[in-house]
Structure formats: structure tokens, C-alpha cells
Design an enzyme around this catalytic site. Structure first.
Site, PDB file in Angstrom:
ATOM      1  N   GLU A 268       6.305  -2.538  -7.847  1.00  0.00           N
ATOM      2  CA  GLU A 268       6.763  -3.259  -6.645  1.00  0.00           C
ATOM      3  C   GLU A 268       5.717  -4.260  -6.177  1.00  0.00           C
ATOM      4  OE1 GLU A 268       7.546  -0.230  -3.725  1.00  0.00           O
ATOM      5  OE2 GLU A 268       9.270   0.544  -4.829  1.00  0.00           O
ATOM      6  N   LYS A 270       3.079  -5.671  -3.779  1.00  0.00           N
ATOM      7  CA  LYS A 270       2.224  -5.036  -2.769  1.00  0.00           C
ATOM      8  C   LYS A 270       2.048  -6.047  -1.644  1.00  0.00           C
ATOM      9  CE  LYS A 270      -2.154  -2.635  -2.054  1.00  0.00           C
ATOM     10  NZ  LYS A 270      -2.315  -3.107  -0.685  1.00  0.00           N
ATOM     11  N   ARG A 275       1.581  -1.334   7.653  1.00  0.00           N
ATOM     12  CA  ARG A 275       2.435  -0.227   7.236  1.00  0.00           C
ATOM     13  C   ARG A 275       3.156   0.316   8.453  1.00  0.00           C
ATOM     14  NH1 ARG A 275       1.081   3.984   2.720  1.00  0.00           N
ATOM     15  NH2 ARG A 275       3.054   5.106   2.594  1.00  0.00           N
TER      16      ARG A 275
HETATM   17  P1  AMP Z   1      -4.498  -0.226   0.554  1.00  0.00           P
HETATM   18  O1  AMP Z   1      -4.277  -0.627   1.976  1.00  0.00           O
HETATM   19  O2  AMP Z   1      -5.313  -1.219  -0.211  1.00  0.00           O
HETATM   20  O3  AMP Z   1      -4.992   1.198   0.433  1.00  0.00           O
HETATM   21  O4  AMP Z   1      -3.073  -0.236  -0.199  1.00  0.00           O
HETATM   22  C1  AMP Z   1      -2.009   0.606   0.127  1.00  0.00           C
HETATM   23  C2  AMP Z   1      -1.133  -0.044   1.167  1.00  0.00           C
HETATM   24  O5  AMP Z   1      -0.346  -1.085   0.626  1.00  0.00           O
HETATM   25  C3  AMP Z   1      -0.110   0.893   1.730  1.00  0.00           C
HETATM   26  O6  AMP Z   1      -0.661   1.736   2.703  1.00  0.00           O
HETATM   27  C4  AMP Z   1       0.925  -0.051   2.314  1.00  0.00           C
HETATM   28  O7  AMP Z   1       0.537  -0.375   3.630  1.00  0.00           O
HETATM   29  C5  AMP Z   1       0.774  -1.308   1.483  1.00  0.00           C
HETATM   30  N1  AMP Z   1       1.953  -1.653   0.671  1.00  0.00           N
HETATM   31  C6  AMP Z   1       2.420  -2.904   0.496  1.00  0.00           C
HETATM   32  N2  AMP Z   1       3.487  -2.934  -0.310  1.00  0.00           N
HETATM   33  C7  AMP Z   1       3.739  -1.660  -0.667  1.00  0.00           C
HETATM   34  C8  AMP Z   1       4.720  -1.043  -1.502  1.00  0.00           C
HETATM   35  N3  AMP Z   1       5.653  -1.755  -2.148  1.00  0.00           N
HETATM   36  N4  AMP Z   1       4.659   0.303  -1.649  1.00  0.00           N
HETATM   37  C9  AMP Z   1       3.718   1.036  -1.016  1.00  0.00           C
HETATM   38  N5  AMP Z   1       2.767   0.506  -0.214  1.00  0.00           N
HETATM   39  C10 AMP Z   1       2.765  -0.830  -0.041  1.00  0.00           C
END
Ligand code: AMP
Length: 579
Positions: A268, A270, A275
Site C-alpha cells: 500500500e 505509505k 494516523r
Molecule cells: P512510521 O510513522 O514511520 O513508524 O510509519 C508507520 C505509520 O505510517 C503508521 O503509523 C501510519 O500512521 C502511517 N501509514 C501511512 N500509510 C499507511 C498504510 N497504508 N498502512 C499503515 N500505516 C500507514
């Protein structure tokens, strides 16, 4: 139960940094607490009077406490300020003043946990004219009944600065020790537990999962005491109460990602946004961030979109709200919309200026049924069924299911071109695990040389910058503490994605705990994302590592300090880099 008993526990907790000792102190107290007081006791032990996610605030500043101390002890303001300057901590000031005062007065009726708890809760419910005065009277009333130590902890709790080291992991273990074993002999605890490691770990996981679903140790402790593991397993999600969202590990590259989640994988976009946990019951919608803050009021546009486009009586969705440029339609980085999270006024204006598109990527609850153990692919098909997609309002996260690395690479490129941060790989047959980084999904980002770290110290600048904190010591999470891993002083330019020295100073100033010369120690609260060239071994920092050429990339106000990179993860990155 007398509040004094709780205060004795606080003191013992303050006096040790050893985790097992803390666990033992906590579990002793939990066991002794009777049924009526258990829930209140659990909250107070964590320095809370409401669940963590509850919006209600006590609303007492240091200045109001100063007034309260004047009222409770009849001491002159100047004198109180003097002691405060010397001690640096209003809890300690309260202790000193009450001690002086008590030489004349006789102790009256003892304070109970219930009395303290209920009075503090009452603070949050006051509104309208005369609120400030009534708050001062309520707390002053408590202080006049308190002994010096009690006064210290009442003040610390009111100011939300309890800090006796009751981190989540310790609370969880204490509940296991107190209620899931008949008799645990603490002195021989290590031996006992290692003999029955598996059983112990099962119990820990059971309490942790209950906490991940409820985010409320008071509730978990009550259920553990009354109906043990069986009862804990019965805990269900409830709409209106947030749970801890699932987290994702990092992948090095595409094949590494496939290795973790298996083939085929769901890949998917990102999105680089906020969130959101979206909870819907009929036409009532509640929104929580990943830190469990209620942001319903801040996102009326999202509430409206959900009401219009989600066809379900009840649903809990997991999504990313991402900002976009109204003219070009392209996604904007998180920093542009981050200001919406804390916004209290002109909310509608902000929503117009910084519109978001909700990208829904998971569903955890649907019309009375928990989907936590449902396979991801089935959860996704429910999403397809119930969401009426509308571009730039609410859509499903863009997804590709494939086994093919080339197709994955092309999708990755497409994600980046559209202004996203990278891609996510998800295991098709995996359950949803609240609160954990189990590897059911992994993230792949463009720059992997960046880490989320916590600011633990800073230095006042020179000359033109003397009003600003300008050099920041950053730390990784190392068990219950934070261990420094480097110093960042470059990287903040006027427009570094909205980070300025002024903004950093404003945020960090509130967290200063002490000062020596130009250097200030800072309470580990503020998370920043830092880019670096390399990780090196280093004797200079307590973590044993140092980030080479670190630079500030952005603020991560959406992250809690405990979500910062861990020392274990640093070690893995170091090992990988050597390869
Ligand atoms: P990080 O903030 O770098 O730990 O990355 C994880 C975060 O990416 C998650 O907590 C979500 O807020 C965000 N995110 C964005 N797109 C997605 C997606 N398709 N699935 C899950 N998380 C996503």
C-alpha cells in the site's frame, strides 16, 4: 484506604531505579488495596485521575499552585517563590511549607485515596465564572488536611508531574504478580519465574493485550483480580474508547519486505499524514490519534466525510489523514497539517486551509463484531463493501497484491511520485494486533537513514541566539530510560518543514528540569526525527553509540517518547550497516 499508604509506595518507588523492585512495590500495593479503591489506586499510581486517553484536564498551572499554597499555609508569596527557586520543584515546596505549618496545627482526619481522587476529578468538571477560585479552594482544602509528604504528592499529581517511574511495562508486570499468581515469593522470584518462563510470558502477554485494547490499567487490574486470565481474554473493544494501534517494523528493501510478510503481499501507499482511529456508532463519530488524544473537534471535515461515506452502524477504522495541495492535488508532508492536531480555535478555517483526505487501511470492528482475529484480506474486503469512496475526502489506501518484485518496485515509484513517504507491505492472512510491532506489516521508506529520537538536554545559544535553545542532546529508548546517542545542532533552517529554533525552544522550555551553566536537562517528552550518515560506536554517549552528522528533519509531535527508536534497534541498524 488511607492516602498515606499510597504515599509510602510513591516514596519507595522514587527511591529505586530497579525495575524488579518497582514491580514488587507496585504489586504489593495492588494486592493490599481493597475492591473499592483498586481502580482509583491504579490511576493515582500512574499520576492520573482519568484514563490516559480521556480529554478531561485538571487545568492547574504552577502559578495556581503557588496561590493554593499561599491559601493553604498563609505564607507570603515572595517566600514561597524563594523556596521554589531553591528547590526547583513545587511538590517539594509544598512539603516544606506544610511541615512548617504543621508545627502549630494538629492533624485532623486522615486523607483517604477516595477523598484525594474525587477532589482531583472534581477539578476537571468545574467551569464558568469563579472556576479558578474554586479550584484553588479545593486543592487548598486537601493540602490543609495533608501531612507534608502527602502534600508533596498531591501537588505533583495535580501538576501532572508525578514521575515515580510507573511506566507501562512495570504496571503490567505488577498486575501479573499481584493477581495472576496465587503466591509469588519475590525473593526467589527470579528462580521461580525462569523455571516457568513460558507460563510467565503467557500471563504478561495476556495483561498486555488487555491493556492494548482498553488503554486502561484500572480496568485491567480489576478484571485480573476478579476473573484472572479468563476474564482478561474476554475483554472486547468498545466504541468510544481508543485502543493502541498496530505498529510496523522497518524493511531494508523490497525483497526483505517480502521475506517478512510472505508472498503474495498487499502493498500500500505509505501516506505521510496523521494516523486516525475512527470510531463510529450510528451518526456519532469519534477520532483519536495514535497517542490516544481525542481530536474529534479538530477534524469536523473528517467526521462529516465518515458520516457521509461509511455505511455501517458501528465501525472502528484505522486510517491516515493526509494533507493535499488544493491547487495541484498533490499530497503534502505531515508538517503542513500537523498544526491541526492541537488547534483549539478557528478550526473551520484550518480545515479549509489545510484539507485532508482520509485513507482508510484497516477495520477492527464492524456492526457488533470484533475483527481483531480476522485475516487482513477479509478485513480489507469489508472495507471495500462499506466505504463509498470519494477522492479528496475518504478513500481506501491504494493497494496492490502481488508476488512480483518488479511490480512492487514500480508501485513504490508510483507512491513516491504521488508525494508519499514510501510503501507498506502487509501479510494477507494476518490478524490485527493492537499495540505491537509484530511484523504483520513492514514499512519501506525512501531514506532509511533517519530515526525518531527524544530530546533529553539542550544548550542555550550564543549572541543572537541566546534566547533560543540551539543544541540538542538526543536519546534512544533503553528499557525504562532514555540513553543519549548524539547531539544535533545543525539542520534547523528557517524553513526545515516548519521547525524553527523558536518553536523548538517553546516546546522544550516547558520540559526543562534543571540547568547548569548554559546546559539544561530536559524531561524526555519531545520526539524529533533526525537524519544521519552513519551510526558509530562511541564511549561519549551512554547508549554506547553516536549518530554521525545528525541533522533535524522534523518534529514528531504525533509520537510518544516511548515510540522513539530503541537501543536494540540501533544495534541492529549498526550491524546491518557493517554488512
Ligand atoms: P512510521 O510513522 O514511520 O513508524 O510509519 C508507520 C505509520 O505510517 C503508521 O503509523 C501510519 O500512521 C502511517 N501509514 C501511512 N500509510 C499507511 C498504510 N497504508 N498502512 C499503515 N500505516 C500507514
Amino acid at each position: 484506604m488511607d492516602y498515606e499508604v499510597l504515599v509510602q509506595a510513591y516514596e519507595k518507588l522514587e527511591a529505586t531505579t530497579k525495575r524488579l523492585e518497582k514491580t514488587s512495590i507496585l504489586s504489593d500495593l495492588l494486592k493490599k488495596t481493597d475492591r473499592k479503591d483498586l481502580s482509583m489506586g491504579c490511576y493515582l499510581l500512574q499520576g492520573l485521575v482519568f484514563p490516559k486517553w480521556d480529554e478531561r484536564k485538571l487545568g492547574m498551572s504552577s502559578m495556581l499552585i503557588l496561590k493554593t499554597l499561599q491559601r493553604a499555609t498563609g505564607t507570603l508569596k515572595a517566600k514561597i517563590e524563594n523556596i521554589w527557586r531553591k528547590e526547583g520543584d513545587l511538590g517539594k515546596v509544598a512539603e516544606i511549607l506544610i511541615k512548617e505549618n504543621k508545627q502549630q496545627t494538629l492533624i485532623q482526619k486522615k486523607l483517604t485515596i477516595e477523598k484525594v481522587f474525587e477532589t482531583l476529578q472534581k477539578l476537571a468538571s468545574l467551569e464558568g465564572q469563579g472556576t479558578v477560585g474554586r479550584k484553588v479552594s479545593l486543592v487548598a482544602g486537601l493540602l490543609t488536611q495533608a501531612n507534608p509528604k502527602e502534600a508533596k504528592f498531591i501537588v505533583k499529581t495535580v501538576l501532572q508531574e508525578l514521575r515515580v517511574g510507573t511506566a507501562e511495562g512495570t504496571m503490567r508486570d505488577a498486575i501479573v504478580w499481584a493477581f495472576l499468581y496465587k503466591d509469588i515469593d519475590y525473593d526467589r522470584q527470579a528462580n521461580q519465574l525462569s523455571a516457568k518462563r513460558e507460563e510467565y510470558e503467557r500471563k504478561i502477554t495476556c495483561v498486555q493485550s488487555a491493556y492494548d485494547i482498553t488503554s486502561d490499567f484500572s480496568k485491567v487490574a480489576q478484571i485480573a483480580r476478579e476473573s484472572g486470565e479468563e476474564g482478561l481474554k474476554e475483554i472486547r473493544l468498545e466504541i468510544g474508547k481508543p485502543f493502541k494501534v498496530m505498529l510496523y517494523q522497518k524493511a531494508q528493501d523490497i525483497s526483505d519486505a517480502f521475506k517478512t510478510v510472505g508472498r503474495p503481499a498487499a502493498i500500500e501507499f505509505k501516506y505521510d499524514g496523521i494516523r486516525l482511529q475512527i470510531e463510529k456508532k450510528k451518526d456519532k463519530v469519534i477520532l483519536f490519534t495514535r497517542r490516544l488524544e481525542d481530536v474529534t473537534r479538530q477534524f469536523p471535515d473528517v467526521v462529516e466525510a465518515v458520516n457521509k461515506s461509511v455505511k455501517a452502524d458501528e465501525a472502528i477504522l484505522d486510517a491516515e489523514a493526509v494533507g493535499y495541495d488544493q491547487k495541484k492535488g498533490k499530497y503534502l508532508p505531515f508538517q503542513f497539517i500537523s498544526q491541526r492536531i492541537k488547534r483549539k480555535y478557528n478550526i473551520e478555517d484550518m480545515a479549509r486551509k489545510f484539507p485532508v483526505e482520509v485513507n482508510v487501511f484497516d477495520i477492527i470492528y464492524y456492526n457488533g463484531k470484533s475483527l481483531l482475529s480476522e485475516k487482513f484480506e477479509n478485513r480489507r474486503s469489508i472495507l471495500r463493501k462499506i466505504i463509498n469512496e470519494k477522492e479528496k475526502s475518504i478513500v481506501l489506501a491504494k493497494q496492490l497484491v502481488t508476488t512480483d518484485e518488479k511490480k512492487a518496485a514500480a508501485f513504490y515509484k508510483k507512491a513516491l511520485m504521488a508525494g508519499n513517504e514510501g510503501i507498506m507491505f502487509k501479510k494477507l492472512d494476518a490478524a490485527y494486533r493492537p499495540g505491537s510491532r509484530v511484523g504483520y506489516g513492514v514499512k519501506l521508506k525512501e531514506i532509511s537513514e533517519e530515526v525518531d529520537v527524544v530530546v533529553v538536554a539542550a544548550e542555550w545559544g550564543e549572541g543572537k541566539r541566546s534566547a533560543w535553545l540551539s543544541s540538542f542532546t538526543v536519546a534512544c529508548k533503553d528499557g525504562d530510560k532514555y540513553s543519549p546517542i548524539g547531539k544535533v545542532s545543525t539542520g534547523i533552517k528557517e524553513k526545515t518543514e516548519g521547525v524553527t529554533y523558536e518553536k523548538m525552544t517553546k516546546l522544550l522550555k516547558k520540559q526543562i528540569t534543571s540547568q547548569k551553566g548554559k546546559v539544561v536537562a530536559i524531561n524526555p517528552e519531545v520526539v524529533i526525527e533526525v537524519g544521519y550518515e552513519e551510526i558509530q560506536k562511541s564511549p561519549t554517549y551512554a547508549s554506547g553509540f553516536a549518530l554521525r552528522f545528525p541533522r533535524v528533519l522534523r518534529l514528531r509531535q504525533d509520537k510518544a517518547p516511548k515510540e522513539a527508536i530503541t537501543l536494540e534497534e540501533i544495534k541492529t541498524l549498526f550491524a546491518k550497516q557493517k554488512k
